[in-house]
Design a protein around this motif. Structure first.
Motif, mmCIF file in Angstrom:
data_model
loop_
_atom_site.group_PDB
_atom_site.id
_atom_site.type_symbol
_atom_site.label_atom_id
_atom_site.label_comp_id
_atom_site.label_asym_id
_atom_site.label_seq_id
_atom_site.Cartn_x
_atom_site.Cartn_y
_atom_site.Cartn_z
ATOM 1 N N TYR A 64 0.850 -1.191 0.000
ATOM 2 C CA TYR A 64 0.000 0.000 0.000
ATOM 3 C C TYR A 64 0.883 1.237 0.000
ATOM 4 O O TYR A 64 2.049 1.200 0.408
ATOM 5 C CB TYR A 64 -1.012 0.006 1.153
ATOM 6 C CG TYR A 64 -0.641 0.805 2.381
ATOM 7 C CD1 TYR A 64 0.042 0.222 3.431
ATOM 8 C CD2 TYR A 64 -0.997 2.150 2.484
ATOM 9 C CE1 TYR A 64 0.366 0.944 4.572
ATOM 10 C CE2 TYR A 64 -0.680 2.881 3.626
ATOM 11 C CZ TYR A 64 0.008 2.273 4.662
ATOM 12 O OH TYR A 64 0.325 3.003 5.760
ATOM 13 N N PHE A 128 -13.003 9.816 4.314
ATOM 14 C CA PHE A 128 -12.780 9.749 5.763
ATOM 15 C C PHE A 128 -11.493 10.477 6.109
ATOM 16 O O PHE A 128 -10.561 10.538 5.313
ATOM 17 C CB PHE A 128 -12.718 8.288 6.233
ATOM 18 C CG PHE A 128 -11.566 7.497 5.672
ATOM 19 C CD1 PHE A 128 -10.360 7.406 6.353
ATOM 20 C CD2 PHE A 128 -11.676 6.853 4.441
ATOM 21 C CE1 PHE A 128 -9.288 6.685 5.832
ATOM 22 C CE2 PHE A 128 -10.615 6.131 3.910
ATOM 23 C CZ PHE A 128 -9.413 6.044 4.611
ATOM 24 N N THR A 132 -5.202 8.888 12.599
ATOM 25 C CA THR A 132 -3.967 9.195 13.318
ATOM 26 C C THR A 132 -3.742 10.696 13.366
ATOM 27 O O THR A 132 -3.290 11.239 14.373
ATOM 28 C CB THR A 132 -2.771 8.509 12.651
ATOM 29 O OG1 THR A 132 -2.969 7.104 12.740
ATOM 30 C CG2 THR A 132 -1.474 8.880 13.339
ATOM 31 N N SER A 152 -1.696 4.425 14.892
ATOM 32 C CA SER A 152 -0.658 4.386 13.870
ATOM 33 C C SER A 152 -1.235 3.731 12.622
ATOM 34 O O SER A 152 -2.303 3.110 12.665
ATOM 35 C CB SER A 152 0.539 3.570 14.357
ATOM 36 O OG SER A 152 0.151 2.209 14.471
ATOM 37 N N CYS A 153 -0.503 3.871 11.519
ATOM 38 C CA CYS A 153 -0.951 3.215 10.283
ATOM 39 C C CYS A 153 -1.047 1.705 10.471
ATOM 40 O O CYS A 153 -1.944 1.058 9.936
ATOM 41 C CB CYS A 153 0.018 3.531 9.150
ATOM 42 S SG CYS A 153 0.015 5.251 8.669
ATOM 43 N N GLY A 157 -4.776 0.879 9.115
ATOM 44 C CA GLY A 157 -4.920 0.105 7.886
ATOM 45 C C GLY A 157 -5.991 0.600 6.929
ATOM 46 O O GLY A 157 -6.257 -0.024 5.905
ATOM 47 N N CYS A 159 -6.069 3.151 4.856
ATOM 48 C CA CYS A 159 -5.588 3.517 3.516
ATOM 49 C C CYS A 159 -5.427 2.287 2.630
ATOM 50 O O CYS A 159 -5.537 2.369 1.416
ATOM 51 C CB CYS A 159 -4.253 4.256 3.607
ATOM 52 S SG CYS A 159 -4.434 5.982 4.065
ATOM 53 N N VAL A 166 -9.059 8.956 1.402
ATOM 54 C CA VAL A 166 -8.606 9.402 2.716
ATOM 55 C C VAL A 166 -8.300 10.894 2.615
ATOM 56 O O VAL A 166 -7.791 11.366 1.598
ATOM 57 C CB VAL A 166 -7.359 8.621 3.186
ATOM 58 C CG1 VAL A 166 -6.199 8.759 2.220
ATOM 59 C CG2 VAL A 166 -6.919 9.084 4.585
HETATM 60 S S1 SF4 Z 1 -3.500 3.982 7.247
HETATM 61 FE FE1 SF4 Z 1 -4.055 5.938 6.299
HETATM 62 S S2 SF4 Z 1 -5.861 6.629 7.442
HETATM 63 FE FE2 SF4 Z 1 -4.875 5.055 8.669
HETATM 64 S S3 SF4 Z 1 -3.476 6.178 10.057
HETATM 65 FE FE3 SF4 Z 1 -2.288 5.594 8.239
HETATM 66 S S4 SF4 Z 1 -2.397 7.377 6.845
HETATM 67 FE FE4 SF4 Z 1 -4.065 7.583 8.376
#
Ligand code: SF4
Length: 171
Positions: A64, A128, A132, A152-153, A157, A159, A166
């Motif tokens: 990703y 959305f 974070t 945290s990413c 998850g 994204c 996003v």
């Molecule tokens: S995955 Fe994307 S939406 Fe989730 S915290 Fe990381 S950058 Fe933000």
């Protein structure tokens, strides 16, 4: 970000990535997720094709990330890279979840909140906010959805998995 390392995009990098992917394929045969390009971007169609090859070689690999290359770009090189990314994403789905930065023509996008179109999408629940970033603003953990918190990413998850755009707060 201040600890990130910028690598030269050359044959040595390609060889090292392949070595690393083989390592993680052996270590995590049920699946592993690579967040691509903390610095940099897809720099050629051949490099996108290289990821297509790796997705075939390493069945546990998932990707990703984000790209500034747009499939509808005026610049022919950028457009060709963007089209290759879109084609690979459509072929591989969640295994190659690369979002188009700043695109309002593709739902799998990453947008900035300082654009009225982003605000309208958020109001209509067609996009959305990054949870974070909300937590950084408020000092509290923000809701990822109705039941889950994200710090945290890795915990979030969205994204990778969500189909909506996003939206990031303006930096
Ligand atoms: S995955 Fe994307 S939406 Fe989730 S915290 Fe990381 S950058 Fe933000």
């Amino acid at each position: 970000m201040m600890n990130a390392t910028r690598y030269a995009a050359d044959d040595a990098l390609i060889a090292q990535i392949e070595t690393d992917l083989a390592h993680y394929q052996a270590k995590y045969p049920k699946g592993f997720l690579v967040r691509l390009h903390v610095l940099g971007d897809f720099f050629s169609v051949a490099y996108v094709a290289q990821w297509a090859k790796w997705l075939g070689m390493f069945p546990a690999l998932h990707v990703y990330g984000y790209t500034a290359n747009q499939p509808d770009a005026i610049d022919s090189k950028e457009r060709a890279i963007g089209e290759a990314i879109l084609s690979l994403r459509l072929a591989c789905g969640i295994r190659f979840a690369v979002r188009f930065s700043g695109s309002y023509s593709d739902e799998f996008a990453a947008l900035s909140q300082d654009d009225e179109r982003s605000i309208a999408l958020l109001a209509d629940k067609k996009a959305f906010l990054c949870p974070t970033q909300i937590s950084k603003e408020t000092g509290k953990l923000a809701k990822k959805d109705e039941t889950t918190l994200a710090a945290s990413c890795g915990e979030c998850g969205l994204c990778w998995q969500a189909s909506k755009p996003v939206v990031f707060l303006t930096h």
